[in-house]
Motif scaffolding. Sequence first.
Motif, PDB file in Angstrom:
ATOM      1  N   VAL A 170     -38.352 -38.477   1.767  1.00  0.00           N
ATOM      2  CA  VAL A 170     -38.036 -38.289   3.129  1.00  0.00           C
ATOM      3  C   VAL A 170     -36.404 -37.356   3.399  1.00  0.00           C
ATOM      4  O   VAL A 170     -36.071 -36.993   3.707  1.00  0.00           O
ATOM      5  CB  VAL A 170     -38.128 -39.868   3.997  1.00  0.00           C
ATOM      6  N   THR A 171     -35.631 -38.734   2.385  1.00  0.00           N
ATOM      7  CA  THR A 171     -34.386 -37.912   2.773  1.00  0.00           C
ATOM      8  C   THR A 171     -34.130 -36.373   2.107  1.00  0.00           C
ATOM      9  O   THR A 171     -33.581 -35.955   2.362  1.00  0.00           O
ATOM     10  CB  THR A 171     -33.245 -39.245   1.656  1.00  0.00           C
ATOM     11  N   PHE A 172     -34.660 -36.392   0.800  1.00  0.00           N
ATOM     12  CA  PHE A 172     -34.653 -35.155   0.257  1.00  0.00           C
ATOM     13  C   PHE A 172     -34.968 -34.196   0.658  1.00  0.00           C
ATOM     14  O   PHE A 172     -34.474 -32.988   1.176  1.00  0.00           O
ATOM     15  CB  PHE A 172     -35.737 -34.765  -1.192  1.00  0.00           C
ATOM     16  N   TYR A 173     -36.537 -34.034   1.813  1.00  0.00           N
ATOM     17  CA  TYR A 173     -36.963 -33.138   3.001  1.00  0.00           C
ATOM     18  C   TYR A 173     -36.388 -32.818   3.926  1.00  0.00           C
ATOM     19  O   TYR A 173     -35.671 -31.516   4.299  1.00  0.00           O
ATOM     20  CB  TYR A 173     -38.485 -33.234   2.599  1.00  0.00           C
ATOM     21  N   ARG A 174     -35.991 -33.754   4.409  1.00  0.00           N
ATOM     22  CA  ARG A 174     -35.174 -34.181   5.964  1.00  0.00           C
ATOM     23  C   ARG A 174     -33.629 -33.727   5.678  1.00  0.00           C
ATOM     24  O   ARG A 174     -33.101 -32.754   6.510  1.00  0.00           O
ATOM     25  CB  ARG A 174     -35.166 -35.450   6.514  1.00  0.00           C
ATOM     26  N   ASP A 175     -32.938 -34.603   5.166  1.00  0.00           N
ATOM     27  CA  ASP A 175     -31.235 -34.546   5.189  1.00  0.00           C
ATOM     28  C   ASP A 175     -31.296 -33.431   3.985  1.00  0.00           C
ATOM     29  O   ASP A 175     -29.313 -33.362   3.771  1.00  0.00           O
ATOM     30  CB  ASP A 175     -30.753 -36.134   4.799  1.00  0.00           C
ATOM     31  N   VAL A 176     -31.556 -33.469   2.960  1.00  0.00           N
ATOM     32  CA  VAL A 176     -31.053 -32.597   1.828  1.00  0.00           C
ATOM     33  C   VAL A 176     -31.817 -30.982   2.195  1.00  0.00           C
ATOM     34  O   VAL A 176     -30.679 -29.785   1.883  1.00  0.00           O
ATOM     35  CB  VAL A 176     -31.357 -32.970   0.259  1.00  0.00           C
ATOM     36  N   LEU A 177     -32.583 -30.583   2.801  1.00  0.00           N
ATOM     37  CA  LEU A 177     -33.684 -30.164   2.652  1.00  0.00           C
ATOM     38  C   LEU A 177     -33.219 -29.650   4.547  1.00  0.00           C
ATOM     39  O   LEU A 177     -33.142 -27.625   4.951  1.00  0.00           O
ATOM     40  CB  LEU A 177     -34.894 -29.550   2.233  1.00  0.00           C
ATOM     41  N   GLY A 178     -32.938 -29.678   5.427  1.00  0.00           N
ATOM     42  CA  GLY A 178     -32.886 -30.035   6.332  1.00  0.00           C
ATOM     43  C   GLY A 178     -34.400 -29.655   7.279  1.00  0.00           C
ATOM     44  O   GLY A 178     -34.135 -29.092   8.249  1.00  0.00           O
ATOM     45  N   LEU A 179     -35.412 -30.062   7.100  1.00  0.00           N
ATOM     46  CA  LEU A 179     -36.553 -30.321   7.918  1.00  0.00           C
ATOM     47  C   LEU A 179     -36.331 -31.292   9.015  1.00  0.00           C
ATOM     48  O   LEU A 179     -35.609 -32.258   9.086  1.00  0.00           O
ATOM     49  CB  LEU A 179     -37.668 -30.598   7.398  1.00  0.00           C
ATOM     50  N   VAL A 180     -37.062 -31.047  10.452  1.00  0.00           N
ATOM     51  CA  VAL A 180     -36.226 -32.157  11.882  1.00  0.00           C
ATOM     52  C   VAL A 180     -37.454 -32.623  11.916  1.00  0.00           C
ATOM     53  O   VAL A 180     -38.354 -31.990  12.171  1.00  0.00           O
ATOM     54  CB  VAL A 180     -36.205 -30.801  12.836  1.00  0.00           C
ATOM     55  N   GLU A 181     -37.105 -34.075  11.732  1.00  0.00           N
ATOM     56  CA  GLU A 181     -37.939 -34.877  12.303  1.00  0.00           C
ATOM     57  C   GLU A 181     -38.405 -35.031  13.816  1.00  0.00           C
ATOM     58  O   GLU A 181     -38.013 -35.038  13.977  1.00  0.00           O
ATOM     59  CB  GLU A 181     -37.626 -36.312  11.612  1.00  0.00           C
ATOM     60  N   ARG A 182     -39.780 -34.694  13.683  1.00  0.00           N
ATOM     61  CA  ARG A 182     -40.585 -34.640  14.474  1.00  0.00           C
ATOM     62  C   ARG A 182     -40.979 -36.120  14.866  1.00  0.00           C
ATOM     63  O   ARG A 182     -41.009 -36.425  16.660  1.00  0.00           O
ATOM     64  CB  ARG A 182     -41.748 -33.931  15.148  1.00  0.00           C
ATOM     65  N   ALA A 241     -28.989 -22.920  -0.753  1.00  0.00           N
ATOM     66  CA  ALA A 241     -29.563 -23.968  -0.991  1.00  0.00           C
ATOM     67  C   ALA A 241     -30.966 -24.611  -2.056  1.00  0.00           C
ATOM     68  O   ALA A 241     -30.416 -25.627  -2.233  1.00  0.00           O
ATOM     69  CB  ALA A 241     -31.537 -24.013   0.332  1.00  0.00           C
ATOM     70  N   THR A 242     -30.662 -24.348  -2.935  1.00  0.00           N
ATOM     71  CA  THR A 242     -30.810 -24.205  -4.154  1.00  0.00           C
ATOM     72  C   THR A 242     -29.840 -25.075  -5.057  1.00  0.00           C
ATOM     73  O   THR A 242     -30.636 -26.495  -5.216  1.00  0.00           O
ATOM     74  CB  THR A 242     -30.965 -23.480  -4.917  1.00  0.00           C
ATOM     75  N   ARG A 243     -28.454 -25.065  -4.789  1.00  0.00           N
ATOM     76  CA  ARG A 243     -27.326 -25.812  -5.522  1.00  0.00           C
ATOM     77  C   ARG A 243     -27.801 -26.804  -5.261  1.00  0.00           C
ATOM     78  O   ARG A 243     -27.952 -27.952  -5.755  1.00  0.00           O
ATOM     79  CB  ARG A 243     -26.021 -25.054  -5.193  1.00  0.00           C
ATOM     80  N   HIS A 244     -28.291 -26.978  -3.386  1.00  0.00           N
ATOM     81  CA  HIS A 244     -27.539 -28.442  -3.049  1.00  0.00           C
ATOM     82  C   HIS A 244     -28.930 -28.893  -2.877  1.00  0.00           C
ATOM     83  O   HIS A 244     -29.076 -31.018  -3.515  1.00  0.00           O
ATOM     84  CB  HIS A 244     -28.427 -28.222  -1.269  1.00  0.00           C
ATOM     85  N   LEU A 245     -30.188 -28.102  -3.529  1.00  0.00           N
ATOM     86  CA  LEU A 245     -31.585 -29.190  -3.247  1.00  0.00           C
ATOM     87  C   LEU A 245     -31.353 -29.983  -4.581  1.00  0.00           C
ATOM     88  O   LEU A 245     -31.864 -30.756  -5.439  1.00  0.00           O
ATOM     89  CB  LEU A 245     -33.009 -28.750  -3.341  1.00  0.00           C
ATOM     90  N   VAL A 246     -30.770 -29.510  -5.879  1.00  0.00           N
ATOM     91  CA  VAL A 246     -30.924 -29.632  -6.987  1.00  0.00           C
ATOM     92  C   VAL A 246     -29.439 -30.365  -7.649  1.00  0.00           C
ATOM     93  O   VAL A 246     -30.139 -31.883  -7.851  1.00  0.00           O
ATOM     94  CB  VAL A 246     -30.338 -28.153  -8.808  1.00  0.00           C
ATOM     95  N   GLU A 247     -28.627 -29.970  -6.900  1.00  0.00           N
ATOM     96  CA  GLU A 247     -27.884 -32.173  -6.775  1.00  0.00           C
ATOM     97  C   GLU A 247     -28.111 -33.117  -5.972  1.00  0.00           C
ATOM     98  O   GLU A 247     -27.491 -33.967  -6.749  1.00  0.00           O
ATOM     99  CB  GLU A 247     -26.629 -31.492  -5.389  1.00  0.00           C
ATOM    100  N   ALA A 248     -29.117 -33.411  -5.262  1.00  0.00           N
ATOM    101  CA  ALA A 248     -30.208 -34.065  -4.511  1.00  0.00           C
ATOM    102  C   ALA A 248     -31.471 -34.774  -5.133  1.00  0.00           C
ATOM    103  O   ALA A 248     -31.638 -35.625  -4.876  1.00  0.00           O
ATOM    104  CB  ALA A 248     -30.440 -33.550  -2.844  1.00  0.00           C
ATOM    105  N   GLY A 249     -31.514 -33.825  -6.802  1.00  0.00           N
ATOM    106  CA  GLY A 249     -32.214 -34.084  -7.087  1.00  0.00           C
ATOM    107  C   GLY A 249     -33.811 -33.558  -7.289  1.00  0.00           C
ATOM    108  O   GLY A 249     -34.543 -33.704  -8.329  1.00  0.00           O
TER     109      GLY A 249
END
Length: 155
Positions: A27-39, A96-104
């Motif tokens: 949830v943290t990776f996809y919502r908080d890091v990638l920026g998908l919106v929690e519905r 976005a690639t750098r951000h996701l790599v930094e987040a795991g």
Amino acid sequence: MANENRTPPPVRQLRLVVEAEDYDAAVTFYRDVLGLVEREVVHGEGDARITILEAGRATLELSNPAQVNYIDGLEADGQPSAKIRVAFEVEDSDGATRHLVEAGGTLIAGPRETPWRSLNSRLNGPAGLQITLFQELEPTESDPGAGTDERRATD
């Protein structure tokens, strides 16, 4: 083929359901890091939890093995893709690639321009998902499919 009789399509939403062993990390990776919106978040019996994340417009891209091999060669230096790969359109593929790599996330291949004028990268993310990030680039005068869907083989 276009829906020529203009009746509404029977499918209203595409929802990809993924079992995540480390639910909170996913949830943290996809919502908080990638920026998908929690519905929606649903809690069930015991520790049962679901988080529904919105990713904008959903499409289902079906590719034959020859196209998958072609994309793998361009996007991931020939490393075979997973049977199911999730592609997210982003505004800045490099960032976005750098951000996701930094987040795991685990980088498979960094951003590179494709013949269909997108900047694609590939990563492994939580919950066993292989991810393509793509940024649509402006078409050039010499782009044979400029302005048409023919150039949109994004992942």
